[in-house]
Design a protein around this motif. Structure first.
Motif, short mmCIF file in Angstrom:
data_model
loop_
_atom_site.label_atom_id
_atom_site.label_comp_id
_atom_site.label_asym_id
_atom_site.label_seq_id
_atom_site.Cartn_x
_atom_site.Cartn_y
_atom_site.Cartn_z
N ASN A 60 -130.13 21.93 -52.02
CA ASN A 60 -129.14 20.94 -51.57
C ASN A 60 -128.50 21.42 -50.27
N GLY A 61 -127.70 20.57 -49.69
CA GLY A 61 -127.11 20.90 -48.40
C GLY A 61 -126.04 21.97 -48.48
N LEU A 65 -126.00 25.63 -46.39
CA LEU A 65 -124.92 26.24 -45.62
C LEU A 65 -124.64 27.66 -46.11
N THR A 86 -114.05 17.12 -42.39
CA THR A 86 -115.45 17.08 -42.80
C THR A 86 -115.48 17.06 -44.31
N PHE A 87 -116.69 16.93 -44.87
CA PHE A 87 -116.85 17.06 -46.31
C PHE A 87 -116.59 18.52 -46.69
N ALA A 89 -117.85 20.72 -48.51
CA ALA A 89 -118.93 21.71 -48.69
C ALA A 89 -118.93 22.75 -47.59
N VAL A 132 -119.94 20.41 -37.31
CA VAL A 132 -120.50 19.38 -38.19
C VAL A 132 -120.78 18.16 -37.31
N ASP A 158 -123.97 22.12 -39.21
CA ASP A 158 -124.01 21.33 -40.44
C ASP A 158 -124.55 19.96 -40.04
N ALA A 160 -125.94 17.71 -42.06
CA ALA A 160 -126.14 16.87 -43.26
C ALA A 160 -126.03 15.38 -42.96
N GLN A 161 -125.25 15.03 -41.92
CA GLN A 161 -125.03 13.60 -41.65
C GLN A 161 -125.77 13.11 -40.41
N LYS A 192 -127.93 10.13 -47.76
CA LYS A 192 -127.99 10.63 -46.38
C LYS A 192 -129.06 9.84 -45.60
N GLY A 200 -131.47 17.75 -52.64
CA GLY A 200 -132.40 18.46 -51.77
C GLY A 200 -131.70 18.91 -50.52
N TYR A 321 -112.31 10.98 -44.37
CA TYR A 321 -111.89 11.66 -45.56
C TYR A 321 -110.39 11.47 -45.68
C1 LIG Z 1 -123.48 15.90 -47.84
C2 LIG Z 1 -122.87 16.95 -47.03
C3 LIG Z 1 -123.00 18.32 -47.36
C4 LIG Z 1 -123.53 18.80 -48.68
O1 LIG Z 1 -124.77 18.37 -49.03
P1 LIG Z 1 -125.20 18.38 -50.58
O2 LIG Z 1 -126.66 18.16 -50.52
O3 LIG Z 1 -124.46 17.27 -51.24
O4 LIG Z 1 -124.85 19.71 -51.14
C5 LIG Z 1 -122.50 19.25 -46.48
N1 LIG Z 1 -121.88 18.90 -45.35
C6 LIG Z 1 -121.71 17.60 -45.01
C7 LIG Z 1 -121.03 17.28 -43.73
C8 LIG Z 1 -122.19 16.59 -45.84
O5 LIG Z 1 -122.00 15.32 -45.49
#
Ligand SMILES: *Cc1c(COP(=O)(O)O)cnc(C)c1O
Length: 378
Positions: A60-61, A65, A86-87, A89, A132, A158, A160-161, A192, A200, A321
């Motif tokens: 996972n994301g 990280l 940011t999220f 995570a 990010v 990061d 992820a987005q 995503k 994933g 957020y």
């Molecule tokens: C979704 C997200 C993550 C985490 O990804 P997961 O696969 O849900 O663990 C990390 N950083 C950002 C900015 C995200 O949007």
């Protein structure tokens, strides 16, 4: 008009159903659930798409990280600078590894980490910056890489987005986000831009030694079976998820194009609405913003009333957020000064994200934009 959805994964699935279903069947027949050929194939496909030397799939994301920071050998007490908006995570893994998160303010127009704020936050203990690419728009990588070089810092993107986004340099050169820093981390969470049907993630790097190291870390620190050279984790992308990603990756550019088209329709409709600030696109190239979210700022204290109105009209929306990270119970730190978070404090009360996915229809967008403009003009 069908029921409007924030994300429409079913509609997207219908278009790749044959390929997904047959590859699932094949995985079951071959019982190649973990580390099967689909995973290796996806790794190669993504390396080619991103033009990066190494893709290392993981679970996972968030893991991506964390593994990035483990791979760079960051040690307890090392300071890692990241965005306050940011999220969670991003900051969670910094704290989990006993590194010291240093949250900084973001830019009002792009919602991305503020380069000047990064400069001010650097101390002798700073070891890394985690930009990010929020909501699908690349952070200012050229400046961030320059700062990192000057201060000998690592950059972990990061991504992820923003998978599929192109960062555009001042000289016009383009490079996929996630491949510019020392390591990129991404998520394939279903919603995503490139999402699988479960969890994933992946790491990207152009550094051979780092890639080797990370391949061991994701697999219990093993480089040779049952010889554990470093402390690792168990973080795998499974074959089913890789199969979905293999089916979707060839469509990623079209998916992102559909998102950009919807975003442009939204922004055109909102252009004259007084209380709204539409998302700024820094550099309007084909893939310069891949709109993971379409996020408006609603001015004059009207955000919550608008959210309530959308709820009544059955229009889904999100507040990404609602609380800046420096105000979250888990991440409070007495060293933070409110005056350094003017923008995150302000935008967390203004932002609202509208339905954004690859299957949005014109009549849905018209209904959403009309509902919003009528409400704000009333
Ligand atoms: C979704 C997200 C993550 C985490 O990804 P997961 O696969 O849900 O663990 C990390 N950083 C950002 C900015 C995200 O949007």
């Amino acid at each position: 008009m069908k029921k409007i959805q924030m994300v429409d994964l079913k509609g997207q699935y219908e278009k790749i159903k044959n390929q997904v279903d047959s590859s699932f069947q094949e995985i079951i027949e071959n019982t190649a659930f973990i580390n099967g050929p689909a995973v290796h194939e996806f790794q190669k496909n993504l390396e080619e798409y991103l033009a990066v030397k190494h893709v290392i799939p993981c679970a996972n994301g968030t893991d991506a990280l964390q593994i990035a920071m483990m791979g760079l050998d960051l040690k307890p007490g090392d300071e890692v600078i990241t965005a306050d908006f940011t999220f969670a995570a991003t900051v969670e893994v910094i704290a989990l590894l006993n590194l010291t998160p240093v949250l900084v303010d973001v830019d009002q127009d792009t919602f991305n980490i503020d380069v000047e704020a990064i400069k001010k936050a650097i101390t002798p203990k700073t070891k890394a910056i985690v930009p990010v690419h929020l909501f699908g728009q690349p952070a200012n990588m050229e400046e961030i890489m320059k700062i990192a070089k000057e201060h000998n810092l690592y950059v972990i993107e990061d991504n992820a987005q923003a998978i599929g986004a192109d960062y555009v340099y001042k000289n016009g050169k383009k490079q996929k986000t996630g491949t510019i820093g020392h390591i990129g981390a991404t998520s394939f969470f279903p919603s995503k831009n490139l999402g699988c049907y479960g969890d994933g993630g992946a790491l990207f790097t152009n550094d051979d030694d780092l890639a080797h190291k990370i391949r061991g870390i994701v697999n219990h620190g093993m480089y040779e079976r049952y010889y554990h050279d470093v402390v690792g984790v168990n973080s795998r992308l499974d074959s089913f998820q890789a199969a979905v990603l293999n089916a979707k990756l060839p469509h990623l550019d079209d998916y992102n194009k559909a998102r950009r088209k919807a975003a442009k329709q939204y922004s055109a409709a909102f252009a004259e609405v007084e209380d709204l600030v539409t998302p700024k696109i820094v550099d309007d190239h084909e893939n310069s913003h891949v709109f993971h979210q379409y996020t408006l700022r609603v001015l004059n204290g009207k955000r919550d009333a608008l959210a309530k109105h959308l709820q009544e009209k059955n229009i889904p929306h999100g507040i990404y957020y609602p609380v800046p990270l420096h105000l979250q119970k888990a991440y409070k730190d007495e060293r933070y000064k409110e005056e350094n978070f003017k923008i995150t404090n302000q935008i967390s009360e203004e932002v609202i994200s509208l339905p954004m996915h690859t299957e949005l229809e014109d009549d849905e967008i018209e209904f959403i934009t009309k509902t919003i403009t009528d409400f704000l003009k009333a």
